[in-house]
Design an enzyme around this catalytic site. Sequence first.
Site, short mmCIF file in Angstrom:
data_model
loop_
_atom_site.label_atom_id
_atom_site.label_comp_id
_atom_site.label_asym_id
_atom_site.label_seq_id
_atom_site.Cartn_x
_atom_site.Cartn_y
_atom_site.Cartn_z
N ILE A 1 -7.34 7.51 -0.69
CA ILE A 1 -7.16 6.07 -0.78
C ILE A 1 -7.98 5.48 0.37
CG2 ILE A 1 -5.01 6.18 0.56
CD1 ILE A 1 -4.05 3.70 -0.90
N SER A 2 -8.84 4.51 0.06
CA SER A 2 -9.78 4.01 1.05
C SER A 2 -9.10 3.31 2.21
CB SER A 2 -10.77 3.02 0.40
OG SER A 2 -11.63 3.68 -0.49
N GLN A 3 -9.77 3.33 3.34
CA GLN A 3 -9.35 2.59 4.53
C GLN A 3 -9.18 1.11 4.18
OE1 GLN A 3 -12.47 2.64 7.40
NE2 GLN A 3 -11.40 1.38 8.90
N ARG B 1 0.82 -1.21 0.00
CA ARG B 1 0.00 0.00 0.00
C ARG B 1 0.85 1.27 0.00
NH1 ARG B 1 -3.50 2.91 4.20
NH2 ARG B 1 -5.41 3.52 3.10
#
Length: 220
Positions: free
Chosen positions: A69-71, A43
Site C-alpha cells: 500500500i503506497s506511502q 487507511r
Amino acid sequence: MLKAHLQGIGMTSQRTRDRLIERLREEGIRSMAVLDAMRNTPRHIFVDEALASRAYEDSSLPIGHGQTISQPYIVARMTEELLQQGPLDRVLEVGTGSGYQAAVLARLVGSLYTVERIRALSDLACQRFRQLGLRNIYVKHRDGGMGLPEQAPFDAIMVTAAPEGIPLALVRQLRLGGTLVLPVGDRKTQALLRVTRTEEGYDKEFLEQVVFVPLLGGLS
C-alpha cells in the site's frame, strides 16, 4: 460494530488520522479536496489487522502477494497531480492493490474504473469499497497493462506500479488533453511522471523520484 471499526481507536483514531494530514500539508500537499478525501478515508481498514497501528505512518506497508500500500504522501501527490486539469468524470486506475488509492480517488471523481491482476486483492478491495459505501468504483480482475479500452476514453489514468516505459496503450485511452500519472523505470531508478495526451502524441513532465513495485503482466 462496523462503524466503530471504520472510525478507529487509539493509533487508528480520527485524531491520529488528522496528524497525518498535517504532515502531508507540511510536505507540500496543497489541495484541500485531496487532504479532506484522505482525512475521511480510514487507511487502517486497507492493511492487515496486525499492521493497523502503523496505518497512519507516512510509509508504504506490505499487503501480501509481493505488493504494498503506497506511502500516504505519494497517494496525495499523485491524486493532486491527476486533478490539476480540473473536475474529472471518468478515471482509470491500473493496479487496485489494497484499494486505498481507489477509495481516495472515488471521493473526488465521477466514476472510477480500477483493474487488478491478482484476484485475491481485487476481491478484498471490493469488500472494503462496500464497507465504505463507495458505489462509483468499478473493479475488474484483469491484466492492467492494456488498460480498459472498452470503457475509454478516460479523462485521466493513474498507474500504481512501475512499467519500464510509458505504455502507449494507456496514452491512447486518454481523451485529448487527458492526463496519465505514473512511475516509470526499473527496480533501481524510477521517476514519477505526468503525461498529457496531445494531437501529436504526448507531453511528459518529471515530478520526482519514487520507488514502486514493478508493473507485471498476467493474472493470478
